[in-house]
Design a protein around this motif. Structure first.
Motif, short mmCIF file in Angstrom:
data_model
loop_
_atom_site.label_atom_id
_atom_site.label_comp_id
_atom_site.label_asym_id
_atom_site.label_seq_id
_atom_site.Cartn_x
_atom_site.Cartn_y
_atom_site.Cartn_z
N HIS D 327 0.81 -1.22 0.00
CA HIS D 327 0.00 0.00 0.00
C HIS D 327 0.83 1.26 0.00
N GLY D 328 2.11 1.14 -0.33
CA GLY D 328 2.94 2.33 -0.48
C GLY D 328 3.27 3.05 0.81
N LEU D 329 3.08 2.38 1.94
CA LEU D 329 3.45 2.99 3.23
C LEU D 329 4.91 2.73 3.53
N ASP D 330 5.43 3.50 4.45
CA ASP D 330 6.73 3.14 5.01
C ASP D 330 6.62 1.72 5.55
N GLU D 331 7.58 0.91 5.19
CA GLU D 331 7.56 -0.52 5.52
C GLU D 331 7.43 -0.77 7.03
N CYS D 332 7.87 0.20 7.84
CA CYS D 332 7.92 0.00 9.29
C CYS D 332 6.67 0.51 10.00
N THR D 333 5.75 1.07 9.27
CA THR D 333 4.58 1.67 9.91
C THR D 333 3.86 0.66 10.79
N GLY D 334 3.63 1.04 12.02
CA GLY D 334 2.90 0.18 12.94
C GLY D 334 3.69 -1.00 13.46
N LEU D 335 4.96 -1.05 13.13
CA LEU D 335 5.79 -2.18 13.55
C LEU D 335 6.94 -1.74 14.45
N GLY D 336 6.72 -0.66 15.19
CA GLY D 336 7.78 -0.11 16.02
C GLY D 336 7.85 -0.67 17.43
N GLN D 337 7.14 -1.73 17.70
CA GLN D 337 7.16 -2.29 19.06
C GLN D 337 8.58 -2.67 19.49
N VAL D 338 8.95 -2.25 20.68
CA VAL D 338 10.23 -2.68 21.25
C VAL D 338 10.03 -4.07 21.86
#
Lengths: 342, 342, 342, 342
Positions: D327-338
């Protein structure tokens, strides 16, 4: 009755020895030493032994070890090599559960264990206590070097293949997983519950002290040097070793039959039916090694699965088995515990 | 030799019975039944029993149960009440590890267990198999109702106080924690490893079937109805029950001495020194109950800690203890296992 | 951006603060100190923070703590009371995750913590950081005493009842179970994996330091002294506290409604539907407290179940919640983590 | 906002998708289906999602999946291949977390999965969703076959070596260990807590479905067939895969540099410093793969350690990463969990 002494009874191999010896019909526990806990009742430190072991820990200086028939060393590496000679001279037989007498090449031992050896001549005399290999020598030995936990599981899994000369011993792989009790009862951060639980990791990939021990045993069986990659892992369980062993076939055999024949007379090695997957819990708290043989998709690679309880067949149980042999008892005396499952 | 039959041997109490009976010197295992696994070797289902149990599961119809001296029911609730009469008529003694004969008031039983009782007269005959209360009756019994796991730990912890009449029996609290094996070996989502591991929860707070059983036992001891709040919890370990019991003092006593005297002659109840905190692992795989008595800050509330292995003193071990009593053996025969620690 | 300093970042509350602050949109991590690990990159000690935290541990002497907006103390008891005054004087706000400022009565604190208090006047000033009780005071506070883990779970469970005056506060019972991380990241034998795994035990039954803290909070809510029996237990899981709370009804209420109304506006307290059994894992790694209300068999005893993650709502998460309040942020900023299940 | 549908949301990959998507700033959860749980609120089944996911499970027939932008299949194998065509025809993109579209050779797929394939043409179209290999193709794909958990950890560990052609691809060994959640949320006896806890075992040694998937990926990278022995093991933890990979060097390289360069631009692959031992917990609940390179004693055998969270980088996290790319988003969107440690 065999009069037994234990040096260093506050670790896991010590308490496991006590568990087994307390149920052994031919043993009288005469002394157990601990520098730090002298005067403490054993059962106060290990409430599981309340009503079963009446002894107190004694200071090593005061313990009547030289009046025992056999003394077990459940000490850190480097202790037994200092004290064994005096005991042997007093006519006491010695079983060392640490590594002091396992490696015949003193140079290799000193490199891996980082200290000078205090008794090289006793290393030469010591019998490596793997009954499946050295039973007759153990019977007559004054001094037995009880094998390590990984070496027991790994050698029992590889030996039939290496002895038969049907695999490439230049590229053996032993991927081994141990319960946390294998690291001992030491107050170290990395084996805290909150660190080791719900977690899995390799360690010592650059080189683990059990590597030269396994290599030595397999080289004797092969009649030549072997190439072994050994990777130990820490798995979140208390007891158990699972060795997954890889070897490339160089000569066709009925491998299942090979193992069954090799261990047909062994009371503590159980060769499972083809395609089995032994659980470590199937040997929990018992002196058994269970082995399964696989050849995935009929290819060139054999996969051998070998499980033991690291504290029993990998330490205290094997030591009692050796004691039985050394004293002319039935090898299985006091080792009839049925594995605890679940 | 006592000829033993087991009905329903594929659950955890079944395999634990097998573990204990395989080490029992006076027992001959004659038959074990399972509808679903008839024809399977017991050791194929439970590899921990390889080399120790040679039996196959038999179909219940074919098993020679009526030629046994004693039959254990390790079945779901509702099975034993259907089959016990025929066995008793054949001269076989019966020990039911399920709940069919535990509750004397049939109405209460039917309400909590959700079925009609098939043999109310046998309930009247059955002896509740808590040796610390009913030893003499058990010796003569044809039919023993083996207590539940929570009821064993809870009653042994409360009994000295309730018998002595020194606490307010109107407001007893039993906060009990069980290992997951207490839920049995059933394929249910909520006891999957990934659900129950690294997790803790209460369950059955609105009412658990062991509540009326505990109430009945305490009421007999008190000579009156008791008020009990009982909250069971699931804790991420395999074996073990830890009951934390709260009772308000109504009459001063030396409570430590009270417990020590009450259990002085009991081979399987161990009263710990004051201020102890028993681990469940201190009884793992053994038939022991360990109890500690606390009175925090010298206040009005007593806190009793009582631990057992739910599969041994809470089930199979107590059943063997009852069998020993019923057959005139030393009560401890075959129950000498030292707890497995670590 | 809020400039944040952490004193003592090598324990579990320290690394949990780092986990939460690394995801906080309004925070700049300025300094983290450790005497023993000065110069070590934080991510070398905690590889979970690789790529997320660039800081090194600094020596406490060199760290620019006085230029921070807020400093968290994740230190052993007794450290914050020595260093807080200088920070406050420099205009830095302080949140202490240890116990130095929790107990208003200095005599009680000194008795339970076994040391003299270095800053009694700051105790008087400090605000007890339970937002559900002291939200407005926290907003204006220079110094916040972050509550203990057991006290958070226990007070949130009892408060609605105690505030409403509908239970007998003379005989409250809190039977609490904690994951092992609550004992900290200290190299101690009793919290080794092989000791704490597959095991359950009570500890501190004679008296635990969280007892006076809970009593103080409940006494304020009740407007009188309370009688509380508090028994903590160690359960074999990493994170989580489950408090099982017992209170006798003295005045009828709709207890479910009472709790729902009390916590209706609270973002981090979730009152479950009647008859629920909250799992600790339902709050794992999140700043939520979930509470269920039971009245077994409609009797006189209420049973309240309250669960938190001891490292989040019981420590680091609550500290971040307090920081948000102190800096005028939305209380939930940076605390939106969904619990990790399974 | 991306409108998202999930088919089959009651398993572990389903609830993990919900956990991640509930925190994703560009996603609107439009529908989640379950035949068995239609009408149940998602948060009633998974209390960890209370307050975070308002949806109910819908019956598959009624769910507005064809109005979604993307649909995830978190279903058993064989479901997605039946339903994907209709969704694609409706302009919906599809990400299958099961195995229906992973294997290009239909004959091999049918052999290993034991059913006929319903949509071979879609297999041809599907892009294998390993972004580290197929990033550009994923961006344009209508249909993504999300990789298996073992294949992700194993391929990421072997790929740099195989692509560089510097190891003997005829004799690769992958000894892999998985947490129990990898077996799914099925009511099966062998993954009960009491069976899987405190236990370790291999399974599927004769052949596991992930073997052909790994072989396919490595063969593409190598430009030739590869010989791979793959042994999966069950380890008593909830989450995590640890792959220990063995490959024999055929051409010297700076292997550390090789891995660092290969993954220099990868946001979710972390090459550790030489001689590291990654814990599975260092990636718990996060979308990261950590890799360490070892060459024990400078010999011919390389040992690569590769860890992921099987439910995140091994399933739901990688699926979200693929969704972001599609969907053309930054690949890391929503995946920033530590990662959650401890």
């Amino acid at each position: 009755m065999i009069k037994v002494g234990i040096v260093g009874g506050t670790g896991y191999t010590g308490v496991e020895l006590l568990r087994l010896l307390a149920q052994h019909p031919e043993v009288e526990l005469a002394a157990i030493t601990s520098r730090g806990e002298a005067g403490t009742a054993v059962a106060d430190m290990f409430p599981s032994l309340r009503g079963r072991v009446q002894l107190q820990f004694s200071d090593p200086k005061d313990a009547p070890l030289d009046r025992c028939d056999v003394v077990f060393f459940a000490t850190p590496n480097g202790v037994a090599m200092q004290q064994t000679r005096a005991l042997l001279d007093a006519g006491v037989r010695v079983i060392d559960l640490a590594a002091d007498f396992r490696i015949k090449d003193i140079g290799i031992w000193e490199k891996w264990y980082g200290m000078s050896h205090a008794a090289p001549d006793l290393v030469a005399e010591a019998v490596y206590g793997l009954p499946e290999v050295n039973r007759e020598a153990i019977r007559k030995a004054r001094l037995v070097a009880n094998p390590g936990c990984y070496p027991t599981a790994t050698q029992l899994g590889f030996l039939p293949l290496v002895e038969a000369g049907c695999v490439d011993v230049g590229y053996l792989v032993a991927d081994a997983k141990s319960g946390v009790s294998g690291a001992g009862r030491k107050a170290e951060t990395n084996i805290l519950f909150s660190e080791a639980s719900d977690n899995f990791k390799a360690y010592g990939v650059q080189g683990h002290r059990h590597l030269p021990e396994i290599r030595q045993g397999l080289a004797i069986a092969a009649g030549r040097e072997v190439g072994l990659t050994f990777v130990p892992h820490l798995t979140p369980m208390i007891r158990g070793i699972h060795a997954t062993l890889y070897a490339r076939v160089t000569r066709e055999e009925d491998f299942q039959a090979l193992f069954e024949q090799r261990y047909a007379a062994e009371p503590f090695v159980d060769v499972l039916p083809p395609k089995s997957h032994p659980d470590t819990r199937s040997v929990r708290a018992a002196n058994t090694c269970r082995i399964a043989i696989h050849r995935p998709q009929g290819g060139e690679m054999l996969v051998i699965l070998s499980v033991i309880d690291n504290l029993v067949k990998g330490a205290a149980g094997q030591a009692v088995q050796n004691m039985n042999l050394m004293h002319g008892l039935d090898e299985c005396t006091g080792l009839g515990q049925v594995p605890v499952l679940p």
